[in-house]
Design an enzyme around this catalytic site. Structure first.
Site, PDB file in Angstrom:
ATOM      1  N   HIS A 149     -23.964  -6.629 -23.354  1.00 19.33           N
ATOM      2  CA  HIS A 149     -24.824  -7.608 -22.681  1.00 19.33           C
ATOM      3  C   HIS A 149     -25.514  -8.422 -23.763  1.00 19.33           C
ATOM      4  O   HIS A 149     -26.031  -7.868 -24.724  1.00 19.33           O
ATOM      5  CB  HIS A 149     -25.827  -6.862 -21.815  1.00 19.33           C
ATOM      6  CG  HIS A 149     -26.642  -7.767 -20.947  1.00 19.33           C
ATOM      7  ND1 HIS A 149     -27.663  -8.552 -21.435  1.00 19.33           N
ATOM      8  CD2 HIS A 149     -26.563  -8.041 -19.622  1.00 19.33           C
ATOM      9  CE1 HIS A 149     -28.178  -9.257 -20.446  1.00 19.33           C
ATOM     10  NE2 HIS A 149     -27.536  -8.972 -19.335  1.00 19.33           N
ATOM     11  N   LYS A 205     -26.837 -19.451 -12.166  1.00 17.90           N
ATOM     12  CA  LYS A 205     -28.260 -19.750 -12.358  1.00 17.90           C
ATOM     13  C   LYS A 205     -28.656 -19.863 -13.830  1.00 17.90           C
ATOM     14  O   LYS A 205     -29.741 -20.327 -14.152  1.00 17.90           O
ATOM     15  CB  LYS A 205     -29.125 -18.660 -11.685  1.00 17.90           C
ATOM     16  CG  LYS A 205     -29.131 -17.329 -12.425  1.00 17.90           C
ATOM     17  CD  LYS A 205     -29.891 -16.245 -11.645  1.00 17.90           C
ATOM     18  CE  LYS A 205     -29.943 -14.947 -12.461  1.00 17.90           C
ATOM     19  NZ  LYS A 205     -30.133 -13.753 -11.665  1.00 17.90           N
ATOM     20  N   LYS A 238     -22.497  -2.264 -12.693  1.00 19.16           N
ATOM     21  CA  LYS A 238     -23.075  -2.349 -14.028  1.00 19.16           C
ATOM     22  C   LYS A 238     -24.549  -2.033 -14.029  1.00 19.16           C
ATOM     23  O   LYS A 238     -25.279  -2.400 -13.101  1.00 19.16           O
ATOM     24  CB  LYS A 238     -22.801  -3.779 -14.508  1.00 19.16           C
ATOM     25  CG  LYS A 238     -23.644  -4.307 -15.579  1.00 19.16           C
ATOM     26  CD  LYS A 238     -23.191  -5.712 -15.900  1.00 19.16           C
ATOM     27  CE  LYS A 238     -24.113  -6.321 -16.924  1.00 19.16           C
ATOM     28  NZ  LYS A 238     -25.487  -6.379 -16.436  1.00 19.16           N
ATOM     29  N   ASP A 243     -28.187  -2.813 -15.552  1.00 18.54           N
ATOM     30  CA  ASP A 243     -28.779  -4.021 -16.093  1.00 18.54           C
ATOM     31  C   ASP A 243     -29.178  -3.779 -17.543  1.00 18.54           C
ATOM     32  O   ASP A 243     -29.220  -2.642 -17.995  1.00 18.54           O
ATOM     33  CB  ASP A 243     -29.973  -4.459 -15.251  1.00 18.54           C
ATOM     34  CG  ASP A 243     -29.954  -5.959 -15.005  1.00 18.54           C
ATOM     35  OD1 ASP A 243     -30.540  -6.408 -14.015  1.00 18.54           O
ATOM     36  OD2 ASP A 243     -29.310  -6.682 -15.803  1.00 18.54           O
ATOM     37  N   GLU A 244     -29.472  -4.836 -18.264  1.00 19.57           N
ATOM     38  CA  GLU A 244     -29.693  -4.652 -19.704  1.00 19.57           C
ATOM     39  C   GLU A 244     -30.903  -3.793 -20.008  1.00 19.57           C
ATOM     40  O   GLU A 244     -30.939  -3.102 -21.014  1.00 19.57           O
ATOM     41  CB  GLU A 244     -29.802  -6.013 -20.416  1.00 19.57           C
ATOM     42  CG  GLU A 244     -31.106  -6.760 -20.236  1.00 19.57           C
ATOM     43  CD  GLU A 244     -31.159  -7.518 -18.918  1.00 19.57           C
ATOM     44  OE1 GLU A 244     -30.139  -7.520 -18.207  1.00 19.57           O
ATOM     45  OE2 GLU A 244     -32.224  -8.070 -18.613  1.00 19.57           O
ATOM     46  N   LYS A 247     -28.827  -3.970  -8.191  1.00 17.97           N
ATOM     47  CA  LYS A 247     -30.144  -4.554  -7.929  1.00 17.97           C
ATOM     48  C   LYS A 247     -30.886  -3.662  -6.949  1.00 17.97           C
ATOM     49  O   LYS A 247     -30.268  -3.121  -6.041  1.00 17.97           O
ATOM     50  CB  LYS A 247     -29.996  -5.953  -7.323  1.00 17.97           C
ATOM     51  CG  LYS A 247     -29.178  -6.908  -8.152  1.00 17.97           C
ATOM     52  CD  LYS A 247     -29.963  -7.435  -9.324  1.00 17.97           C
ATOM     53  CE  LYS A 247     -29.150  -8.471 -10.091  1.00 17.97           C
ATOM     54  NZ  LYS A 247     -29.665  -8.718 -11.418  1.00 17.97           N
TER      55      LYS A 247
END
Lengths: 150, 483, 314
Positions: B292, B332, B200, B202-203, B174
């Site tokens: 993903h 979430k 990882k 992100d997509e 992030k």
């Protein structure tokens, strides 16, 4: 440094009582227990030395603790780990693996870089312990360390 | 309703109800070699549910809206899909479960694209049906054996990493977008050094103006190897090789392999054919393949229309991915515990029984296809570790993106907190303690000697995501699923 | 265990034996012993005595009264088929419930399990058995075969040494029960005084009486849903009287073998009879099914001729 291989390496070293608890869990699940040791803890070293054969059909963790202590006594400066083997179809692999002994000083690893084409680098991890021949790798080690068995 | 007509009546030109064309066969007993599908059908007002089910069967196999004489040049009874059972959905007036059987010869061997084009290619837009959802499928062993299945699988992955007996830990880097290659690698290094097993992409991190793919790969591998040398563990970063064309994807994957990465990732949006190609490549090149599930919620989330995620789970296991995001229950993103249990079992078990409360409508034998490691990602933190283990079990990757990088004392501290938490809960579980009930106490006790964990618990202790699930079970559970 | 002087221990501390007995749960094991095994009166008495001793030792230990940990190793003597292994299993349970062994499982071993065939073979074999038995009871059948004085290349002595060490130093981990014919065990102990001194309890298993054997036969038959009638019961009594005098009689084991052969003859008789057979006929043992045995002609009975080794097993 402190290598963090094995299931519980981020926790304080397990006491003998805690080791017995974990082994009890393995026995209850029907897993055989093997003890292995090494002086070369490179992460790709899949084959540590076996301290005798894996123990099948042993019902009491105390019997295994006896072996661990014997291994510690023979090789106080080696890494020693306990492996539990799950023979179930579709699994047939290690179910739990944790370290029960470490050398007093762990020199760790060096990262070697080899520049190849472009910006690419080929990496190799080199364990400082392996600079010395087997048997002389850790302080205070006897030269006749082998399996210590039989 | 009478089933088939005599051939005179059947093949006279004109329009006949689907149910009379042979697509409704209530006495049909599905063969072991049939592919079975379960649809949740909401017929338009005035449309008979059996006719609707037959229409779905027809339109997903050989039918067209009018009778055609050319049918008689074929062994059409074989190729017709048969709707053999229609049940009303409990507590949902107007909805019906339609069970349909397809002969194995309808499908090309080893092709997810063909399987899906056949089953869902035509039916969803059908006017006579207000809404349609593919709930579950039963894939026969004979057909499963034509697929590679997961390139690596849980057992081999663990053996390659030399990590057994606990969930694996990961984190998505992030912020999602904007970091440069070097800064990106910094986050990778810190997280892996601190104690995570994986980090990882992100997509949507593919190759953008703020960071092109090869910069990310180069800096990322430096970080991975530095962390491995510092810890003595095998570490990995999932490099996203998703691209606009297969050629670009292969190029990126090859580069990752050249640099020594143990794992790559792709997004669901590349399409089923690309996924199968990458799975084959991954098996050939000893690479772990992470998928993903980008975009699936667009069609998987609403109960009345779309495709249930468990069908994606089945297809992806057949296609050959090694990791698949499958829900966290307590995080979430959407995930009812009973449904998530169904997804996890579909990915991980060698054989699942039919369990309606988990949404598993068919018994499924996986014919020794390898097991996919489910990934739990999205809004979870160390304070939930006991719940995560309880709902999700041990063979799972727990990803704490915000939960690592947002730690007040830094990324390494965040990683260490997660690692200590998981090891402490596993230790307690093995010792026979009721770790679900005593979880908070176990974590507290560990936090006394581990200040990163103390920091994590303090920062996030009141965070929960309690919203009503949109996708829930239709059937009452007979027992709560636990590990 | 340290000794505490009488003045230090609280003299008026009270312990409720009844409660302790109930909590230990050994009563149902003793009950099982009574119910399952016919006869063996002196043995059952001894077992109860030993159980009482162990219970009281436990209580004394809890009260911090001076107590060396009791020696628990035992020797069961008697002919084959007299219930030694069954009682050993019950004893393991009792020891477990009283907290003397951690797991309470029974491992049965003979010489072949413990002794190797070449140099270096014995120690790992013995060690493996001991590992498996740790936490429970090791039952060594025909223990005297470990010692072969006449053969100096015999490795049994090594196994005995290892066992002695274990019995002495790892008393918390294992209880050993040796078993075999009384005379042979006696001479084994004479040649191995070290072993003899470590055995705390000797229990002799007498042969079953004729009536007890008949009772056992009835019980076995009933368990398998067969039944004797008056004639066949009498015939069986005669059979036993003859059989007991023959060599290799293995008590309950021989009775079981006899029942098996009776079942066989009954089946042959019914098939030869043919026709429609009432349900009770399928369960009834006829005197003919017994009298056909060669034992009545002074010969040896069926299976026992071909495998005498079977009769030797406990």
């Amino acid at each position: 440094m402190r290598i963090t291989q094995g299931t519980f390496s981020f926790l304080p070293d397990l006491t003998d009582q805690q080791i017995v608890s974990q082994i009890d869990y393995c026995i209850t699940n029907g897993w055989s227990i093997g003890i292995e040791h090494t002086d070369d803890p490179h992460p790709r070293n899949s084959y540590w030395e076996m301290w005798d054969l894996p123990m099948f059909e042993v019902r009491d963790p105390a019997a295994i603790l006896v072996e661990i202590k014997a291994c510690r006594k023979a090789l106080p400066n080696h890494y020693i780990k306990v492996n539990a083997n799950n023979p179930l179809r579709g699994r047939e692999t290690v179910a739990l693996s944790f370290i029960v002994n470490r050398p007093q000083r762990e020199p760790g690893f060096r990262l070697d870089r080899q520049e190849v084409g472009g910006r690419a680098i080929q990496y190799t991890i080199h364990s400082y312990a392996a600079d010395k021949p087997e048997g002389e790798r850790y302080d205070g080690e006897r030269t006749d360390s082998g399996n210590g068995r039989g | 309703m009478r089933t088939t007509l005599s051939s005179n009546e059947r093949y006279r030109a004109g329009v006949i109800p689907y149910a009379k064309m042979g697509y409704w066969e209530p006495d049909y007993i599905p063969k072991d070699t049939d592919v079975l599908a379960l649809f949740r059908v909401t017929p338009q007002d005035g449309v008979d549910p059996i006719e609707a089910a037959a229409a779905v069967a027809g339109e997903s196999s050989t039918a067209t809206w009018t009778v055609v004489w050319t049918d008689r040049l074929t062994a059409c009874e074989v190729y017709r899909a048969k709707a053999y059972r229609v049940d009303a959905v409990p507590n949902s007036p107007g909805q019906y479960f339609a069970y349909i059987a397809y002969d194995m010869d309808l499908f090309e061997e080893g092709s997810i694209a063909n399987l899906t084009a056949s089953i869902i290619g035509n039916v969803f837009g059908f006017k006579a049906i207000k809404a349609l959802r593919l709930e579950d499928m039963r894939i026969p062993v004979a057909y499963l054996k034509t697929f590679q299945g997961p390139a690596t699988g849980i057992v081999v992955e663990r053996e390659r990493l030399d990590k057994f007996g606990r969930p694996l830990l990961g984190a998505t880097i992030k912020p999602k977008l904007g970091l440069s290659g070097k800064n990106y690698g910094r986050v990778v290094y810190e997280a892996l050094r601190g104690g995570l097993d994986f980090t990882k992409d992100d997509e949507n991190i593919n190759s953008q103006p703020f960071m092109r793919w090869s910069e990310r790969f180069l800096f990322g591998m430096e970080a991975v190897n530095r962390a491995a040398a510092a810890t003595g563990e095998i570490k990995g970063h999932y490099f996203n090789v998703t691209a606009g064309t297969m050629e670009d994807m292969y190029e990126r994957a090859e580069f990752a392999k050249e640099l020594g990465s143990i794992i790559i990732m792709i997004d669901l949006v590349v399409g089923y054919t690309a996924i199968q190609s990458m799975a084959k490549w991954a098996r050939r090149n000893d690479m772990i393949l992470h998928l993903h599930r980008a975009g699936n919620s667009a069609y998987a989330r609403q109960k009345n229309h779309g495709m249930n995620f468990r069908v994606i789970c089945k297809w992806m296991r057949m296609a050959g991915v090694d990791h698949l995001h499958a829900g966290t229950v307590v995080g979430k993103l959407e995930g009812d515990p009973l449904m998530v249990r169904g997804f996890y079992d579909t990915l991980r078990e060698p054989h699942t029984a039919a369990r309606l409360e988990n949404g598993l409508f068919f018994e499924q034998d996986w014919a020794s296809l390898r097991m996919v490691m489910p990934v739990a990602s999205g809004g979870i933190h160390a304070g939930q570790m006991h719940q995560l283990l309880h709902y999700l079990g041990e063979d799972v990757i727990l990803q704490f993106g915000g939960g690592t990088i947002g730690h007040p004392a830094g990324i390494q501290a965040g990683a260490t907190a997660n690692r200590v938490a998981v090891e402490a809960i596993i230790q307690a579980r093995n010792e026979g303690r009721d770790y679900l009930k005593e979880g908070p106490e176990i974590l507290e006790r560990a936090a006394r000697w581990c200040s990163p964990l103390r920091g994590a618990l303090e920062t996030w202790k009141d965070v929960t995501f309690n919203y009503e699930s949109t996708d829930t079970a239709d059937f009452v559970p007979v027992a709560t699923p636990t590990y | 265990m340290e000794c505490i002087s009488e003045t230090q221990a609280a003299q008026d501390e009270v312990v409720d034996i009844g409660v302790a007995l109930r909590e230990s749960n050994i009563q149902d094991v003793l009950g099982e012993l009574d119910g399952e095994l016919i006869g063996l009166v002196p043995v059952k008495l001894r077992i109860r005595q030993i159980a009482s001793l162990l219970l009281v030792e436990r209580l004394r230990e809890q009260m911090a009264l001076c107590a060396d940990p009791p020696s628990l190793h035992m020797c069961f003597t008697g002919r084959p088929g007299t219930g030694k292994t069954t009682v050993a299993m019950r004893m393991a349970k009792i020891l477990h419930r009283l907290g003397y062994v951690r797991r309470g499982h029974l491992v049965v071993a003979t010489r072949d399990d413990l002794v190797g065939q070449y140099v270096g073979h014995t120690a790992p074999k013995t060690k493996e058995i001991l590992q498996k038995a740790t936490g429970g009871v090791l039952f060594i059948d025909e223990a005297y075969y470990l010692y072969r004085a006449e053969n100096e290349r015999d490795y049994g002595q090594e196994a005995i040494e290892i066992l002695l060490q274990f019995m002495e130093n790892r008393r918390d981990d294992l209880v050993v029960i040796l078993a075999g014919y009384k005379e042979r065990m006696d001479s084994f102990f004479q040649s191995n005084p070290g072993m003899h001194s470590r055995i705390a309890h000797h229990i002799d298993f007498p042969d079953y009486s004729l009536d007890e054997l008949i009772e056992i036969a009835e019980l076995m038959a009933r368990q398998q849903m067969y039944g004797f009638d008056e004639d066949s019961r009498a015939a069986f009594k005669e059979y036993l009287q003859l059989r007991i005098k023959q060599p290799l009689f293995a008590n309950a084991r021989s009775v079981r073998n006899a029942i098996d052969r009776i079942k066989l003859r009954q089946a042959v008789r019914l098939v030869e009879q043919g026709g429609r057979i009432a349900k009770q006929e399928l369960a009834r043992i006829d005197a003919l099914d017994i009298r056909q045995s060669r034992v009545f002609q002074g010969g040896l009975d069926g299976a026992e001729v071909h495998s005498p080794a079977k009769a030797l097993q406990v």
